[in-house]
Design a protein around this motif. Sequence first.
Motif, PDB file in Angstrom:
ATOM      1  N   GLN A   1       0.860  -1.180   0.000  1.00 58.30           N
ATOM      2  CA  GLN A   1       0.000   0.000   0.000  1.00 58.30           C
ATOM      3  C   GLN A   1       0.901   1.235   0.000  1.00 58.30           C
ATOM      4  OE1 GLN A   1      -2.376   0.432   3.504  1.00 58.30           O
ATOM      5  NE2 GLN A   1      -3.837   1.780   2.498  1.00 58.30           N
ATOM      6  N   ALA A   2       0.685   2.110  -0.992  1.00 60.18           N
ATOM      7  CA  ALA A   2       1.473   3.341  -1.077  1.00 60.18           C
ATOM      8  C   ALA A   2       0.760   4.448  -0.324  1.00 60.18           C
ATOM      9  CB  ALA A   2       1.665   3.740  -2.535  1.00 60.18           C
ATOM     10  N   GLN A   3       1.489   5.122   0.559  1.00 59.21           N
ATOM     11  CA  GLN A   3       0.944   6.247   1.313  1.00 59.21           C
ATOM     12  C   GLN A   3       1.945   7.389   1.230  1.00 59.21           C
ATOM     13  OE1 GLN A   3       0.337   4.645   5.212  1.00 59.21           O
ATOM     14  NE2 GLN A   3      -1.780   4.085   4.778  1.00 59.21           N
ATOM     15  N   GLY A   4       1.730   8.283   0.265  1.00 62.35           N
ATOM     16  CA  GLY A   4       2.639   9.418   0.089  1.00 62.35           C
ATOM     17  C   GLY A   4       4.019   8.950  -0.338  1.00 62.35           C
ATOM     18  N   ALA A   5       5.021   9.298   0.445  1.00 61.89           N
ATOM     19  CA  ALA A   5       6.396   8.916   0.128  1.00 61.89           C
ATOM     20  C   ALA A   5       6.808   7.625   0.822  1.00 61.89           C
ATOM     21  CB  ALA A   5       7.344  10.033   0.529  1.00 61.89           C
ATOM     22  N   LYS A   6       5.837   6.856   1.309  1.00 58.78           N
ATOM     23  CA  LYS A   6       6.121   5.599   1.996  1.00 58.78           C
ATOM     24  C   LYS A   6       5.406   4.460   1.289  1.00 58.78           C
ATOM     25  CE  LYS A   6       6.690   7.566   6.588  1.00 58.78           C
ATOM     26  NZ  LYS A   6       6.239   7.550   7.975  1.00 58.78           N
ATOM     27  N   LEU A   7       6.039   3.296   1.341  1.00 56.99           N
ATOM     28  CA  LEU A   7       5.443   2.082   0.821  1.00 56.99           C
ATOM     29  C   LEU A   7       5.327   1.101   1.975  1.00 56.99           C
ATOM     30  CD1 LEU A   7       4.517   0.366  -1.616  1.00 56.99           C
ATOM     31  CD2 LEU A   7       6.892  -0.345  -1.880  1.00 56.99           C
ATOM     32  N   ASN A   8       4.102   0.745   2.329  1.00 54.41           N
ATOM     33  CA  ASN A   8       3.852  -0.195   3.417  1.00 54.41           C
ATOM     34  C   ASN A   8       3.705  -1.592   2.820  1.00 54.41           C
ATOM     35  OD1 ASN A   8       3.797   1.893   5.296  1.00 54.41           O
ATOM     36  ND2 ASN A   8       1.615   2.231   4.987  1.00 54.41           N
ATOM     37  N   LEU A   9       4.521  -2.504   3.307  1.00 58.97           N
ATOM     38  CA  LEU A   9       4.518  -3.867   2.786  1.00 58.97           C
ATOM     39  C   LEU A   9       4.165  -4.852   3.885  1.00 58.97           C
ATOM     40  CD1 LEU A   9       7.886  -3.622   0.850  1.00 58.97           C
ATOM     41  CD2 LEU A   9       5.644  -3.743  -0.186  1.00 58.97           C
TER      42      LEU A   9
ATOM     43  N   PRO B   1       5.114  -5.082  10.040  1.00 63.15           N
ATOM     44  CA  PRO B   1       5.015  -4.508   8.690  1.00 63.15           C
ATOM     45  C   PRO B   1       6.346  -3.861   8.277  1.00 63.15           C
ATOM     46  CG  PRO B   1       3.895  -3.106  10.266  1.00 63.15           C
ATOM     47  CD  PRO B   1       4.333  -4.327  11.017  1.00 63.15           C
ATOM     48  N   VAL B   2       6.617  -3.875   6.990  1.00 64.54           N
ATOM     49  CA  VAL B   2       7.834  -3.276   6.454  1.00 64.54           C
ATOM     50  C   VAL B   2       7.454  -1.948   5.808  1.00 64.54           C
ATOM     51  CG1 VAL B   2       9.724  -3.542   4.813  1.00 64.54           C
ATOM     52  CG2 VAL B   2       8.853  -5.531   6.034  1.00 64.54           C
TER      53      VAL B   2
ATOM     54  N   ALA C   1      15.150  -2.680  -6.557  1.00 65.55           N
ATOM     55  CA  ALA C   1      15.998  -3.748  -6.021  1.00 65.55           C
ATOM     56  C   ALA C   1      15.912  -3.815  -4.496  1.00 65.55           C
ATOM     57  CB  ALA C   1      17.442  -3.539  -6.460  1.00 65.55           C
ATOM     58  N   GLU C   2      15.815  -2.653  -3.832  1.00 61.01           N
ATOM     59  CA  GLU C   2      15.705  -2.642  -2.371  1.00 61.01           C
ATOM     60  C   GLU C   2      14.379  -3.237  -1.917  1.00 61.01           C
ATOM     61  OE1 GLU C   2      16.305   1.448  -1.374  1.00 61.01           O
ATOM     62  OE2 GLU C   2      18.474   1.355  -1.697  1.00 61.01           O
ATOM     63  N   VAL C   3      13.289  -2.927  -2.621  1.00 59.84           N
ATOM     64  CA  VAL C   3      11.976  -3.485  -2.262  1.00 59.84           C
ATOM     65  C   VAL C   3      11.975  -4.985  -2.500  1.00 59.84           C
ATOM     66  CG1 VAL C   3       9.529  -3.490  -2.862  1.00 59.84           C
ATOM     67  CG2 VAL C   3      10.736  -1.322  -2.638  1.00 59.84           C
ATOM     68  N   ARG C   4      12.561  -5.423  -3.612  1.00 60.67           N
ATOM     69  CA  ARG C   4      12.622  -6.856  -3.914  1.00 60.67           C
ATOM     70  C   ARG C   4      13.469  -7.595  -2.880  1.00 60.67           C
ATOM     71  NH1 ARG C   4      15.970 -10.448  -6.371  1.00 60.67           N
ATOM     72  NH2 ARG C   4      15.025 -12.072  -7.666  1.00 60.67           N
ATOM     73  N   ALA C   5      14.489  -6.946  -2.330  1.00 62.40           N
ATOM     74  CA  ALA C   5      15.395  -7.588  -1.388  1.00 62.40           C
ATOM     75  C   ALA C   5      14.735  -7.913  -0.045  1.00 62.40           C
ATOM     76  CB  ALA C   5      16.626  -6.713  -1.154  1.00 62.40           C
ATOM     77  N   TYR C   6      13.594  -7.286   0.263  1.00 71.20           N
ATOM     78  CA  TYR C   6      12.912  -7.615   1.520  1.00 71.20           C
ATOM     79  C   TYR C   6      12.458  -9.072   1.531  1.00 71.20           C
ATOM     80  CZ  TYR C   6      12.711  -2.680   2.816  1.00 71.20           C
ATOM     81  OH  TYR C   6      13.025  -1.397   3.148  1.00 71.20           O
ATOM     82  N   ARG C   7      11.995  -9.568   0.388  1.00 71.64           N
ATOM     83  CA  ARG C   7      11.552 -10.956   0.298  1.00 71.64           C
ATOM     84  C   ARG C   7      11.737 -11.432  -1.145  1.00 71.64           C
ATOM     85  NH1 ARG C   7      10.120 -14.761   4.241  1.00 71.64           N
ATOM     86  NH2 ARG C   7       8.461 -13.576   5.198  1.00 71.64           N
ATOM     87  N   PRO C   8      12.982 -11.821  -1.523  1.00 66.50           N
ATOM     88  CA  PRO C   8      13.194 -12.279  -2.891  1.00 66.50           C
ATOM     89  C   PRO C   8      12.438 -13.582  -3.154  1.00 66.50           C
ATOM     90  CG  PRO C   8      15.244 -12.318  -1.636  1.00 66.50           C
ATOM     91  CD  PRO C   8      14.189 -11.805  -0.735  1.00 66.50           C
TER      92      PRO C   8
END
Length: 177
Positions: free
Chosen positions: A97-105, A112-113, A146-153
């Motif tokens: 979920q995108a909230q402004g300049a943050k991405l909640n995963l 939560p990440v 790449a950083e987002v993918r690295a949380y859970r490849p």
Amino acid sequence: MSRVGKMQLALPAGVEAIISDHAITVKGPLGTLIQSLNGLVKIENVNGSLVFTAADVSREANAMWGTLRALVGNMVTGVTKGFEKKLNLVGVGYRAQAQGAKLNLSLGFSHPVVHEMPEGVTCVTPTPTEILIKGINRQSVGQVAAEVRAYRPPEPYKGKGVRYSDEVVTIKETKKK
């Protein structure tokens, strides 16, 4: 001789390139990008197109010739069209979920990440399992993806994880007794 460096870079309408001693600035409809220059490569603006030449005959100058031409080409593309990377979440309960300049995963961890987007990069989630990362700087868009993918490849047995939309994950067969 560099094949990439030999090609002239045509500047589309609405794009302006300002060449100074130590940097090149490319301005376009989507924004402005700056690239520092190396003394091994000379850039000239000839009739609305950029011409790159190696300053001397050395291996380093030849390498930087093509590299700088590719970097400036990516800058021109970025200020006209922009770049985007699409990520997919595969797995039960995996959401974004995108909230402004943050991405909640939500990636199956006990917490939560939250990923902060750097300046110049935006994030959109059209569905809870899709992430679109957009920006004018190709390097920063790719780095954030790449950083987002690295949380859970993606893992090789079930394929669960964060993957690029065009990525093919080869599923392994489980061990047999």
